[in-house]
Design a protein around this motif. Structure first.
Motif, PDB file in Angstrom:
ATOM      1  N   LEU A   1      -4.739  -2.566   7.105  1.00  0.00           N
ATOM      2  CA  LEU A   1      -4.406  -1.318   5.568  1.00  0.00           C
ATOM      3  C   LEU A   1      -6.128  -0.682   5.593  1.00  0.00           C
ATOM      4  O   LEU A   1      -5.821   0.707   5.526  1.00  0.00           O
ATOM      5  CB  LEU A   1      -4.312  -2.064   4.215  1.00  0.00           C
ATOM      6  CG  LEU A   1      -2.938  -2.686   4.402  1.00  0.00           C
ATOM      7  CD1 LEU A   1      -2.525  -3.025   2.773  1.00  0.00           C
ATOM      8  CD2 LEU A   1      -1.531  -1.645   4.885  1.00  0.00           C
TER       9      LEU A   1
ATOM     10  N   ALA B   1       1.172  -1.204  -0.314  1.00  0.00           N
ATOM     11  CA  ALA B   1      -0.150  -0.051   0.331  1.00  0.00           C
ATOM     12  C   ALA B   1       1.189   1.369   0.065  1.00  0.00           C
ATOM     13  O   ALA B   1       2.070   1.315   0.655  1.00  0.00           O
ATOM     14  CB  ALA B   1      -0.911  -0.112   1.509  1.00  0.00           C
TER      15      ALA B   1
ATOM     16  N   VAL C   1      -4.280   6.207   2.933  1.00  0.00           N
ATOM     17  CA  VAL C   1      -3.700   5.161   2.246  1.00  0.00           C
ATOM     18  C   VAL C   1      -4.471   4.942   0.916  1.00  0.00           C
ATOM     19  O   VAL C   1      -5.280   4.938   0.789  1.00  0.00           O
ATOM     20  CB  VAL C   1      -4.036   4.064   3.192  1.00  0.00           C
ATOM     21  CG1 VAL C   1      -4.024   2.421   1.888  1.00  0.00           C
ATOM     22  CG2 VAL C   1      -3.640   4.122   4.919  1.00  0.00           C
TER      23      VAL C   1
END
Length: 322
Positions: A239, A107, A282
């Protein structure tokens, strides 16, 4: 073999850390699932973000924190199997990949790049990047840092080559003292040190905004973790939660700065600077992200800093975050 990890640049938070290198802490993410993720962190940065935002509430896996002062020992821990994930700016990740660390970026993180800059004393006679020709430029902190990339890219954008300046590497605290005493005519630095230099009468020559640095960082995962189906599912969830946490920091900077004060022992001014320099998003590893960071790798390879070069797209696992 890991090569040149000692030269990998450290994050802003890492340089300000008062914690010991390699210190571990652990926290339960909620629930009592069988999967435990060992998340690599620098100077409690991610820990502070997820704790202050409450992003891990309700997760059905456990999180153990592998805590380090900088990127180099974190990547060494991943290579040794002591951490499942990495967390760094783009160049430390590129250095680690070039050095053979077995991980994939999973990521991207993003900020505006303004926390990196070249500072000169007022009255130095240096009023533009072109005036750096023939000058000694101090770069903080190590060879291959994001500050060095800003210098290299700014020179290139102004028609100069890297050999047109004389580079000296100094740790930020040493460079700060030298700048305050008038011994530095140009200083490529970042974050709090940039703010301190300006507060000591310095002038910002150029910063990393408008693409002069990529603004990208990365979360990576070890090859072992990616091969473990349970950890891969948990990491995918982590994430997403980290994305929520970073969004929280961008809309709650005062609360985030207070959390940095409380958890890291930073004074209020340092905490506010750290909060303002934080990654705010992100992102998936899109072709645009990989292309931008490949430009960073190619430029640093071209000036002899990143060798061998890295194929950024081949070093990415895009299956976790769509």
């Amino acid at each position: 073999m890991i090569r040149r990890l000692a030269a990998a640049s450290v994050s802003l938070a890492a340089l300000l850390s008062l914690t010991a290198c390699g210190a571990d802490s652990s926290a339960e993410a909620g629930g009592k699932g069988p999967v435990t993720l060992t998340i690599g962190d620098q100077a409690k940065t991610l820990q502070t973000i997820v704790a202050a935002s409450g992003a891990l509430k309700g997760a059905d896996y456990k999180v153990k924190w592998a805590e380090f002062e900088g990127a180099a020992p974190l990547f060494q821990a991943v290579q040794a199997g002591a951490a499942d994930t990495t967390y760094s700016a783009d160049l430390p990740a590129l250095q680690a990949l070039s050095g053979g660390v077995r991980f994939k970026n999973v990521a991207a993180l993003k900020n505006d790049g303004r926390h990196v800059g070249i500072v000169v004393p007022k009255g130095s006679g240096i009023d533009s990047v072109k005036d750096l020709k023939g000058q000694k430029v101090v770069v903080s902190s190590a060879k291959g840092s994001i500050s060095e990339y800003l210098l290299a890219n700014a020179l290139k954008q102004n028609g100069l080559s890297y050999s047109d300046v004389k580079v000296q590497y100094l740790l930020p605290t040493d460079a700060q003292a030298a700048f305050a005493s008038g011994k530095i005519k140009a200083w490529a630095t970042f974050g709090v040190y940039q703010a301190v230099g300006l507060g000591q009468g310095g002038k910002l020559l150029v910063d990393g905004a408008d693409g002069r640095v990529s603004g990208y960082g990365f979360v990576g995962a070890s090859d072992e973790a990616l091969a473990d189906s349970g950890k891969k599912v948990a990491l995918t969830d982590f994430l997403k939660r980290l994305g929520t946490a970073l969004q929280w920091t961008s809309t709650h900077q005062d609360a985030y700065a207070k959390a940095i004060e409380q958890r890291n022992g930073a004074d209020p001014t340092v905490a506010k600077t750290l909060a303002s320099a934080a990654y705010s998003k992100v992102l998936p590893l899109s072709p645009d992200v990989n292309r931008t960071v490949q430009g960073v790798a190619d430029l640093m390879n071209g000036i002899g800093v990143l060798e061998p070069n890295v194929d950024v797209a081949d070093s990415a696992d895009t299956s976790l975050l769509k």
